[in-house]
Design an enzyme around this catalytic site. Structure first.
Site, PDB file in Angstrom:
ATOM      1  N   CYS A   1       6.181   5.438  20.302  1.00  0.00           N
ATOM      2  CA  CYS A   1       6.682   5.491  21.620  1.00  0.00           C
ATOM      3  C   CYS A   1       8.163   6.267  21.372  1.00  0.00           C
ATOM      4  O   CYS A   1       8.994   5.717  20.551  1.00  0.00           O
ATOM      5  CB  CYS A   1       6.906   4.183  22.213  1.00  0.00           C
TER       6      CYS A   1
ATOM      7  N   HIS B   1      -2.203  -7.661   2.470  1.00  0.00           N
ATOM      8  CA  HIS B   1      -1.832  -8.003   3.900  1.00  0.00           C
ATOM      9  C   HIS B   1      -3.104  -7.453   4.841  1.00  0.00           C
ATOM     10  O   HIS B   1      -3.269  -7.977   6.014  1.00  0.00           O
ATOM     11  CB  HIS B   1      -0.658  -8.216   4.473  1.00  0.00           C
TER      12      HIS B   1
ATOM     13  N   THR C   1      10.265  -7.076 -12.152  1.00  0.00           N
ATOM     14  CA  THR C   1       9.758  -8.592 -12.502  1.00  0.00           C
ATOM     15  C   THR C   1       8.469  -8.603 -11.346  1.00  0.00           C
ATOM     16  O   THR C   1       8.720  -8.372 -10.434  1.00  0.00           O
ATOM     17  CB  THR C   1      10.596  -9.520 -12.304  1.00  0.00           C
TER      18      THR C   1
ATOM     19  N   ASN D   1      -6.947   4.637   9.237  1.00  0.00           N
ATOM     20  CA  ASN D   1      -6.505   3.311   9.945  1.00  0.00           C
ATOM     21  C   ASN D   1      -6.382   3.464  11.446  1.00  0.00           C
ATOM     22  O   ASN D   1      -6.285   2.322  12.043  1.00  0.00           O
ATOM     23  CB  ASN D   1      -5.015   3.079   9.249  1.00  0.00           C
TER      24      ASN D   1
ATOM     25  N   GLY E   1       0.802  -1.273   0.109  1.00  0.00           N
ATOM     26  CA  GLY E   1      -0.013   0.039  -0.081  1.00  0.00           C
ATOM     27  C   GLY E   1       0.860   1.149   0.081  1.00  0.00           C
ATOM     28  O   GLY E   1       0.585   2.254  -0.628  1.00  0.00           O
ATOM     29  N   THR E   2       1.953   1.229   0.831  1.00  0.00           N
ATOM     30  CA  THR E   2       2.814   2.282   0.871  1.00  0.00           C
ATOM     31  C   THR E   2       3.073   2.445  -0.748  1.00  0.00           C
ATOM     32  O   THR E   2       3.406   3.979  -0.939  1.00  0.00           O
ATOM     33  CB  THR E   2       3.978   2.168   1.726  1.00  0.00           C
TER      34      THR E   2
HETATM   35  N1  PLP Z   1      -2.660   3.278   4.108  1.00  0.00           N
HETATM   36  C1  PLP Z   1      -3.287   2.828   5.243  1.00  0.00           C
HETATM   37  C2  PLP Z   1      -4.646   3.449   5.406  1.00  0.00           C
HETATM   38  C3  PLP Z   1      -2.863   1.709   5.967  1.00  0.00           C
HETATM   39  O1  PLP Z   1      -3.696   1.495   7.012  1.00  0.00           O
HETATM   40  C4  PLP Z   1      -1.632   1.227   5.567  1.00  0.00           C
HETATM   41  C5  PLP Z   1      -1.201   0.181   6.541  1.00  0.00           C
HETATM   42  O2  PLP Z   1      -1.423   0.474   7.907  1.00  0.00           O
HETATM   43  C6  PLP Z   1      -1.051   1.442   4.510  1.00  0.00           C
HETATM   44  C7  PLP Z   1      -1.460   2.598   3.706  1.00  0.00           C
HETATM   45  C8  PLP Z   1       0.484   0.936   4.139  1.00  0.00           C
HETATM   46  O3  PLP Z   1       0.127  -0.351   3.650  1.00  0.00           O
HETATM   47  P1  PLP Z   1       1.370  -1.227   3.528  1.00  0.00           P
HETATM   48  O4  PLP Z   1       1.679  -1.588   4.891  1.00  0.00           O
HETATM   49  O5  PLP Z   1       1.017  -2.583   2.632  1.00  0.00           O
HETATM   50  O6  PLP Z   1       2.620  -0.582   3.136  1.00  0.00           O
END
Ligand code: PLP
Length: 392
Positions: free
Chosen positions: A325, A200, A236, A149, A69-70
């Site tokens: 923390c 994940h 790849t 999140n 996601g990042t």
């Molecule tokens: N965006 C949101 C809202 C998330 O909760 C997260 C992960 O906690 C991410 C992006 C990042 O995803 P990844 O862990 O696959 O990089």
């Protein structure tokens, strides 16, 4: 063990683990190779994209596979900002985004882009009037998450899409990482141009994600290389994980309405249990339409969140704090501060997140443990406990 940290990550489905292993063993060809093994691997990637695309109601060639996601967020935001810089240098996001969005905007600011960070109300929801006011002729990109999140607030993505219909040149990106397979989402119908997902979070493998890119949206590649993924994301393809992601998405979206209903039932039970403990205060909206089905967030004002996490861990219950923390001190949560919580509350936020497989007994076990933990810890606070929780 009671694992209640599904918003952090989920255990992969058994079938997904088996599929990933099988593909690793049997289909190790490179999808770019022109021989039979390569073509088999390419076919698996295509089939997987069709499943992901089908789940979102988009086309398979609008799905770009990434490593997480990042990466999807970085790719979407940076690429869109750079690709459309000739149109303008103004970008819009919110103050409560995930760091993989917020930090990208901070970098872009250093490169000369102007960024508006929209505020949220005390429910953690973006104010649409502020969005309307912020849009200007130089705006090229709006990036707003679907489900937060940390506190689980749901952003009005459909309404935002409607507002942006009047601005066809603005690219609309949605970080849907916490929403996919939890809430209905039709990016194309909702006028979303780009959206990020991560396997994940829906019981797929770690290290694989996707970006939906609406047909016609230009993206400037962030990795130079062999031109895979329509030239947007070289490297790849990770065939086993891509296949695992598609399988996990299909499984997690089976009977989604019933699963969502069940999650809300569990959520209600946890919320009721927490509300009955005077030291604790639920964060965010009381309305279910504004709160994600799999997240409950609350605070134990005055108590460092990590202390509660570890006290629950001793009882074999795993929850989360989003307050990082540093040198033994809790940093207040930026999301909670943005919602108007006090610093004390914002340093004591806790997140419970669960799956459709959790039961009402699990919810009760958590509440019983929380009651014990609060009774144990409350005397450590130096003001009468009953006065603390409900303060803002
Ligand atoms: N965006 C949101 C809202 C998330 O909760 C997260 C992960 O906690 C991410 C992006 C990042 O995803 P990844 O862990 O696959 O990089």
């Amino acid at each position: 063990m009671l694992y209640l940290d599904y918003a952090a990550t989920t255990p992969p489905y058994e079938e997904v683990v088996e599929t990933v292993a099988e593909v690793m063993k049997q289909h190790y060809g490179n999808p770019s190779s022109i021989h039979r093994l390569g073509m088999q691997a390419e076919k698996l990637v295509q089939g997987s994209k069709e499943i992901v695309a089908g789940a979102l109601g988009v086309r398979a060639d609008e799905i770009i596979c990434t490593s997480c996601g990042t990466e999807s967020n970085n790719l979407a935001i940076k690429s869109a900002a750079y690709s459309y810089r000739n149109r303008g240098d103004h970008l819009i996001t919110t103050v409560i985004e995930h760091p993989s969005v917020l930090e990208v905007f901070r970098q872009l600011e250093q490169e000369g882009f102007r960024v508006t960070y929209l505020p949220v109300d005390n429910k953690g929801i973006v104010k649409l009037d502020e969005l309307k006011e912020a849009v200007c002729d130089e705006t090229t990109l709006v990036s707003i998450m679907y489900v937060n999140n940390e506190v689980g607030s749901i952003q009005p993505i459909r309404e935002i899409g409607r507002i942006l219909t009047d601005y066809p040149k603005i690219i609309f990106h949605v970080d849907a990482v916490q929403a996919i397979a939890k809430l209905p989402f039709r990016p194309k119908e909702w006028r979303v141009d780009l959206c990020s997902g991560s396997a994940h979070k829906f019981r797929g493998p770690k290290g694989v994600g996707f970006l939906y890119r609406r047909d016609g949206i230009q993206l400037k590649p962030q990795l130079a290389g062999g031109g895979q993924e329509y030239g947007v994301r070289s490297g790849t393809e990770n065939v086993p994980l891509i296949v695992g992601m598609a399988k996990a998405l299909r499984l997690s979206m089976e009977d989604m309405e019933a699963k969502t209903e069940h999650r809300y039932r569990i959520r209600r039970r946890i919320v009721q249990g927490i509300a009955a403990i005077p030291e604790l205060a639920i964060t965010g909206s009381e309305l279910e339409v504004e709160a994600a089905p799999h997240i409950v967030h609350f605070s134990f004002s005055g108590m460092r969140a990590e202390v509660v996490v570890h006290a629950l861990e001793q009882r074999n219950i795993y929850v989360s704090t989003k307050s990082a923390c540093s040198s033994g001190e809790s940093d207040p949560s930026l999301v909670m501060l943005a919602m108007g919580c006090s610093r004390e509350q914002a340093a004591s936020g806790l997140r419970i997140s669960f799956s459709e497989e959790h039961t009402e007994e699990d919810a009760d076990q958590l509440i019983t443990a929380l009651r014990h933990v609060v009774n144990e810890l409350a005397p450590m606070l130096n003001v009468p406990s009953a006065r603390r929780g409900k303060r803002r």
